[in-house]
Design a protein around this motif. Structure first.
Motif, mmCIF file in Angstrom:
data_model
loop_
_atom_site.group_PDB
_atom_site.id
_atom_site.type_symbol
_atom_site.label_atom_id
_atom_site.label_comp_id
_atom_site.label_asym_id
_atom_site.label_seq_id
_atom_site.Cartn_x
_atom_site.Cartn_y
_atom_site.Cartn_z
ATOM 1 N N TYR A 198 0.834 -1.203 0.000
ATOM 2 C CA TYR A 198 0.000 0.000 0.000
ATOM 3 C C TYR A 198 0.868 1.254 0.000
ATOM 4 O O TYR A 198 0.605 2.202 -0.747
ATOM 5 C CB TYR A 198 -0.917 -0.007 1.220
ATOM 6 C CG TYR A 198 -1.749 1.248 1.361
ATOM 7 C CD1 TYR A 198 -2.816 1.493 0.504
ATOM 8 C CD2 TYR A 198 -1.463 2.193 2.346
ATOM 9 C CE1 TYR A 198 -3.576 2.659 0.613
ATOM 10 C CE2 TYR A 198 -2.215 3.345 2.469
ATOM 11 C CZ TYR A 198 -3.270 3.578 1.594
ATOM 12 O OH TYR A 198 -4.006 4.726 1.710
ATOM 13 N N ARG A 199 1.919 1.272 0.817
ATOM 14 C CA ARG A 199 2.799 2.457 0.841
ATOM 15 C C ARG A 199 3.504 2.618 -0.502
ATOM 16 O O ARG A 199 3.656 3.739 -1.004
ATOM 17 C CB ARG A 199 3.825 2.347 1.972
ATOM 18 C CG ARG A 199 4.686 3.598 2.078
ATOM 19 C CD ARG A 199 5.524 3.638 3.347
ATOM 20 N NE ARG A 199 6.311 4.862 3.419
ATOM 21 C CZ ARG A 199 5.870 6.033 3.854
ATOM 22 N NH1 ARG A 199 4.630 6.147 4.285
ATOM 23 N NH2 ARG A 199 6.647 7.095 3.884
ATOM 24 N N ALA A 200 3.930 1.521 -1.101
ATOM 25 C CA ALA A 200 4.589 1.596 -2.410
ATOM 26 C C ALA A 200 3.638 2.182 -3.453
ATOM 27 O O ALA A 200 4.044 3.011 -4.281
ATOM 28 C CB ALA A 200 5.067 0.213 -2.837
ATOM 29 N N ALA A 209 10.377 -1.607 -3.407
ATOM 30 C CA ALA A 209 9.572 -1.785 -2.205
ATOM 31 C C ALA A 209 10.175 -2.739 -1.184
ATOM 32 O O ALA A 209 9.571 -2.969 -0.142
ATOM 33 C CB ALA A 209 8.172 -2.276 -2.590
ATOM 34 N N GLY A 210 11.349 -3.296 -1.450
ATOM 35 C CA GLY A 210 11.933 -4.249 -0.513
ATOM 36 C C GLY A 210 12.945 -3.600 0.415
ATOM 37 O O GLY A 210 13.548 -2.567 0.096
ATOM 38 N N ILE A 211 13.176 -4.230 1.563
ATOM 39 C CA ILE A 211 14.174 -3.729 2.502
ATOM 40 C C ILE A 211 15.569 -4.126 2.065
ATOM 41 O O ILE A 211 16.563 -3.514 2.445
ATOM 42 C CB ILE A 211 13.877 -4.247 3.924
ATOM 43 C CG1 ILE A 211 14.750 -3.522 4.944
ATOM 44 C CG2 ILE A 211 14.096 -5.752 4.022
ATOM 45 C CD1 ILE A 211 14.400 -3.847 6.375
ATOM 46 N N VAL A 228 10.988 2.542 -0.750
ATOM 47 C CA VAL A 228 10.034 2.590 0.358
ATOM 48 C C VAL A 228 10.742 2.065 1.599
ATOM 49 O O VAL A 228 11.344 0.985 1.561
ATOM 50 C CB VAL A 228 8.789 1.743 0.057
ATOM 51 C CG1 VAL A 228 7.991 1.479 1.326
ATOM 52 C CG2 VAL A 228 7.907 2.448 -0.960
ATOM 53 N N ALA A 229 10.688 2.809 2.685
ATOM 54 C CA ALA A 229 11.305 2.389 3.935
ATOM 55 C C ALA A 229 10.233 2.198 5.000
ATOM 56 O O ALA A 229 9.627 3.170 5.456
ATOM 57 C CB ALA A 229 12.337 3.417 4.401
ATOM 58 N N ASN A 230 9.973 0.945 5.334
ATOM 59 C CA ASN A 230 9.112 0.628 6.463
ATOM 60 C C ASN A 230 7.679 1.126 6.240
ATOM 61 O O ASN A 230 7.152 1.016 5.146
ATOM 62 C CB ASN A 230 9.730 1.184 7.749
ATOM 63 C CG ASN A 230 11.230 0.940 7.805
ATOM 64 O OD1 ASN A 230 11.674 -0.155 7.511
ATOM 65 N ND2 ASN A 230 12.011 1.956 8.120
#
Length: 331
Positions: A153-155, A251-253, A275-277
Motif C-alpha cells: 500500500y505504501r509503495a 519496495a523491498g528492505i 520505500v522504507a518501512n
C-alpha cells in the motif's frame, strides 16, 4: 512457550521453550494466533540484513489476542484482536518522528529483527505500534496484511496516481496490492520470473490486464512500476518500460546491487525511489480500506515447528501468495 529461534545467520531456526514474556511499560502481551512468513525473514535468516540482534525470534506479520497490558497502556483490552507490523518502536523525538515520518526514525527498532517477533506462542509489542484488527477473516488471512499488504500500500501511494501500473515479482505483496489497484480503476501489468506461467495465470485471475516475464515488454508504456522482487537488475528494466514522468518504486528492505544504466533511461522526468518501512497513518488508511472491502489472500498454512520448511519453500518460490504459521496447527 514454544518459539523458533535464529541463533546465527545461515543456520536453521531451532525450536526452544521459554518463559512467557511480561508486558513492560507501554507494552501489550499478545497470545499469537498466526504469523506470516515474509521475505524479510528470509533475508534475516540468510544473513542479508546488517547488524541483527541475535539470538532472535523472527516474524513481523503478527495476529493475536491481547492478554495483558503494561503500565500506562490505554485503548486496549484483554481479548481484543491485535496486529503487530515490522516497525516496532520509534523514539518519538527526532525530526522525522516530529514530522510524522516515523518510518525514517534514526533510532527505530523492528519486530523480529531487533525486537522478538511472532514465531512464538506469545510476544510483547509497543502498544503505539499495534493495529486493531477485525474478528474476521481467520488469522492466517489477516497476517499477510501486516507487512505484504502495508508495504504494498505504501509503495502504491509513493507511485503517485498511475493508470497503468507494472508490478515486478508476483508474491505476497503483489497479489494484495493488485486487488487494491484494480478496485481503484488502475490497469495492472504483472511481470514475473521468465517462464513462470503459474504466477502469470495467478496474476490474471486477480485482475491483471497482462502478465508476462520480467524479460518481456509490457504491451503499453507504464505510468509507474512497483518492484517487490529483491533483484537490482529489475530497476533498469522497469525504467525502460516506464513512460516519461513515470516512477519506479523499490519496495523491498533488501535488494541486490543495481547495475549501471544509461542516463537516457532515467531522463524525461522519470523518478526512482525506495520505500522504507511504514507509518501508522499507512496502517490506519490500509485497514480502513480492508474493512470496507476485504482482500482475497492466498495463504499456505504451516505449524510453528515447520517454520524452516516454510522459509525453504519461500526461497524456492514453491507457492503462490503467502506462507503463514499458525500456533494451533499440529505438526
Amino acid at each position: 512457550m514454544r518459539a523458533m529461534l535464529l541463533e546465527r545467520p545461515g543456520t536453521r531456526l531451532r525450536l526452544v521453550h521459554r518463559a512467557v514474556p511480561e508486558a513492560g511499560a507501554g507494552q501489550v502481551l499478545i497470545a499469537v494466533e498466526a504469523c506470516g512468513v515474509c521475505r524479510t525473514d528470509l533475508h534475516l535468516v540468510d544473513g542479508e540484513l546488517p547488524d541483527p540482534v541475535l539470538p532472535m525470534i523472527p516474524g513481523h506479520e503478527i495476529v493475536g489476542r491481547v492478554v495483558a497490558l503494561g503500565t500506562g497502556v490505554q485503548g486496549w483490552q484483554a481479548g481484543q484482536r491485535v496486529g503487530v507490523p515490522w516497525l516496532g518502536w520509534t523514539c518519538g523525538r527526532c525530526r522525522f518522528c516530529r514530522a510524522g515520518r516515523e518510518n525514517l526514525c534514526e533510532q527505530a527498532r523492528f519486530t523480529g529483527y531487533q525486537i522478538p517477533g511472532g514465531y512464538a506462542q506469545y510476544t510483547v509489542a509497543d502498544a503505539r505500534y499495534c493495529f486493531a484488527l477485525p474478528e474476521e477473516p481467520a488469522p492466517e488471512h489477516l497476517a499477510p496484511l501486516l507487512c505484504a499488504g502495508l508495504i504494498g500500500y505504501r509503495a502504491l501511494r509513493m507511485a503517485g496516481d498511475p493508470q497503468r501500473l507494472g508490478v515486478y515479482g508476483f508474491g505476497a505483496a503483489a497479489h494484495l496490492i493488485t486487488q487494491v489497484a484494480r478496485r481503484q480503476g488502475r490497469e495492472v501489468f504483472a511481470l514475473t520470473r521468465p517462464g513462470d506461467a503459474e504466477s502469470q495465470a495467478f496474476a490474471r485471475s486477480l485482475g491483471a490486464a497482462w502478465a508476462g516475464g520480467s524479460d518481456e515488454t509490457p504491451p503499453e508504456p507504464l505510468d509507474a512500476a512497483l518492484i517487490f522482487a529483491p533483484a537490482g537488475a529489475l530497476v533498469p528494466a522497469a525504467l525502460r518500460h516506464v513512460d516519461r514522468g513515470g516512477c519506479v518504486v523499490c519496495a523491498g528492505i533488501h535488494m541486490s546491487d543495481i547495475p549501471s544504466f544509461p542516463y537516457a533511461w532515467l531522463w524525461g522526468e522519470r523518478s526512482l525511489r525506495s520505500v522504507a518501512n511504514l507509518t501508522r497513518r499507512d496502517g490506519d488508511e490500509f485497514f480502513e480500506l480492508v474493512r470496507q472491502a476485504p482482500l482475497q489472500t492466498e495463504v499456505h498454512v504451516f505449524a510453528l515447528e515447520q517454520a524452516n520448511e516454510a522459509l525453504d519453500q519461500l526461497r524456492r518460490g514453491a507457492f503462490q501468495g503467502a506462507a503463514v504459521l499458525r500456533m494451533d496447527v499440529p505438526v
